[in-house]
Motif scaffolding. Sequence first.
Motif, PDB file in Angstrom:
ATOM      1  N   ASP A  49     -38.889  55.990 -71.050  1.00  0.00           N
ATOM      2  CA  ASP A  49     -38.604  57.151 -70.216  1.00  0.00           C
ATOM      3  C   ASP A  49     -39.778  57.535 -69.321  1.00  0.00           C
ATOM      4  O   ASP A  49     -39.798  58.612 -68.728  1.00  0.00           O
ATOM      5  CB  ASP A  49     -38.178  58.346 -71.074  1.00  0.00           C
ATOM      6  CG  ASP A  49     -39.264  58.786 -72.050  1.00  0.00           C
ATOM      7  OD1 ASP A  49     -40.340  58.136 -72.096  1.00  0.00           O
ATOM      8  OD2 ASP A  49     -39.037  59.775 -72.776  1.00  0.00           O
ATOM      9  N   GLU A  93     -26.017  54.217 -66.277  1.00  0.00           N
ATOM     10  CA  GLU A  93     -26.491  55.326 -67.120  1.00  0.00           C
ATOM     11  C   GLU A  93     -28.002  55.491 -67.020  1.00  0.00           C
ATOM     12  O   GLU A  93     -28.512  56.618 -66.961  1.00  0.00           O
ATOM     13  CB  GLU A  93     -26.070  55.076 -68.567  1.00  0.00           C
ATOM     14  CG  GLU A  93     -24.580  55.219 -68.814  1.00  0.00           C
ATOM     15  CD  GLU A  93     -24.187  54.765 -70.214  1.00  0.00           C
ATOM     16  OE1 GLU A  93     -25.099  54.519 -71.031  1.00  0.00           O
ATOM     17  OE2 GLU A  93     -22.982  54.647 -70.485  1.00  0.00           O
ATOM     18  N   ALA A  97     -29.890  58.852 -65.543  1.00  0.00           N
ATOM     19  CA  ALA A  97     -30.884  59.585 -66.326  1.00  0.00           C
ATOM     20  C   ALA A  97     -32.192  59.722 -65.556  1.00  0.00           C
ATOM     21  O   ALA A  97     -32.832  60.793 -65.571  1.00  0.00           O
ATOM     22  CB  ALA A  97     -31.120  58.880 -67.660  1.00  0.00           C
TER      23      ALA A  97
END
Length: 348
Positions: A49, A93, A97
Amino acid sequence: MKARPDGDAPPSADRRAGRVKPGPAPGWAAPALGSVLARVAVTRAEVGDRFPLYADPGTGAWRTTARGSWTGGFWAGLLWLRARHTGDPSDREAALACTARLADWAEADTSTRGLILWYGTVFADDGELIRKQGARACRDAFDAELGLVPWGSAFGGPRLMARVDGVPGMVPLLAMVDVEAARSHLCRHLDLCLGSRPSSWSWLHPEATGWTACADPPPGWSRGPAWLLLALAEGVRLPDGDSFAALADTLTPASPVPLADTAHPGGPLDTSAAAITALALLRLERRGRAVGVLEVLVDRHLTADGRLLDGCYDLTAGTAVRHELIWGDFFLAYALAELTGQVAGGTG
């Protein structure tokens, strides 16, 4: 009119209206795009992330940031390009995000919101809300007296500055809500950057003295003309914006891959500047010149596993001077996708 090199012809009314399709892409273009987008999957697995910034040319390991800094939009843009390329729901996806994490930058006081929010959402399925939020915030930050959106305070230093890397992306972003502000932002930077000899890519505005050229980035900085050329390619899409294209040859380097700084002839190149230039040339319908740049990048600087090497982040500081740069990868992928017809300029 001076003839364009490499078989480029002046754009006809039909070409400007999109009624004439360009010729087929070179055979190397689609495999090169596939390798760059395959690299995106490898990078995603490594960084999680976080946002990739630059990668070691030997190991390929990424230096990352938590919030993306001014480069976060390029990672989101790459994820969207991969999602379009593969059609895989998991890729979409991941792109969704990442794009959602860019929303915090909409209210940040920086003109690099153009790079972050425009290029981070240009291929997104649902980027309109973030773009509009950022566009309204940038319009609110527009300084009518200065004629531009100032550089801002988000990254420290004086707020009332003009920098060339605060122009691309900002032009179409502002144009969503205020076309005249977009035109003014571009024209003021053109006046500043091209109105001095040598060109200066950063300007400070002390209240008492007005605009003063800064020494950093240096006049020979390769990304200065590349960023401005990309902004011109955005400017021609404004109403009555055709005149901006006349400056393209002034900003296009003679070498396909320029030196990172012309003041250092024995120093590193900057492939990221070349990739930016290639996309801008495609958007300006200088297809022949763009293909020439892309062919050199793919043939000499792109590894088999999709890493565009020989990018120079900051030669003055000695930071990542021969590395893979996330914006180099993005603009190479964008240009190759447009060349092969996989995208038609996104929303740009």
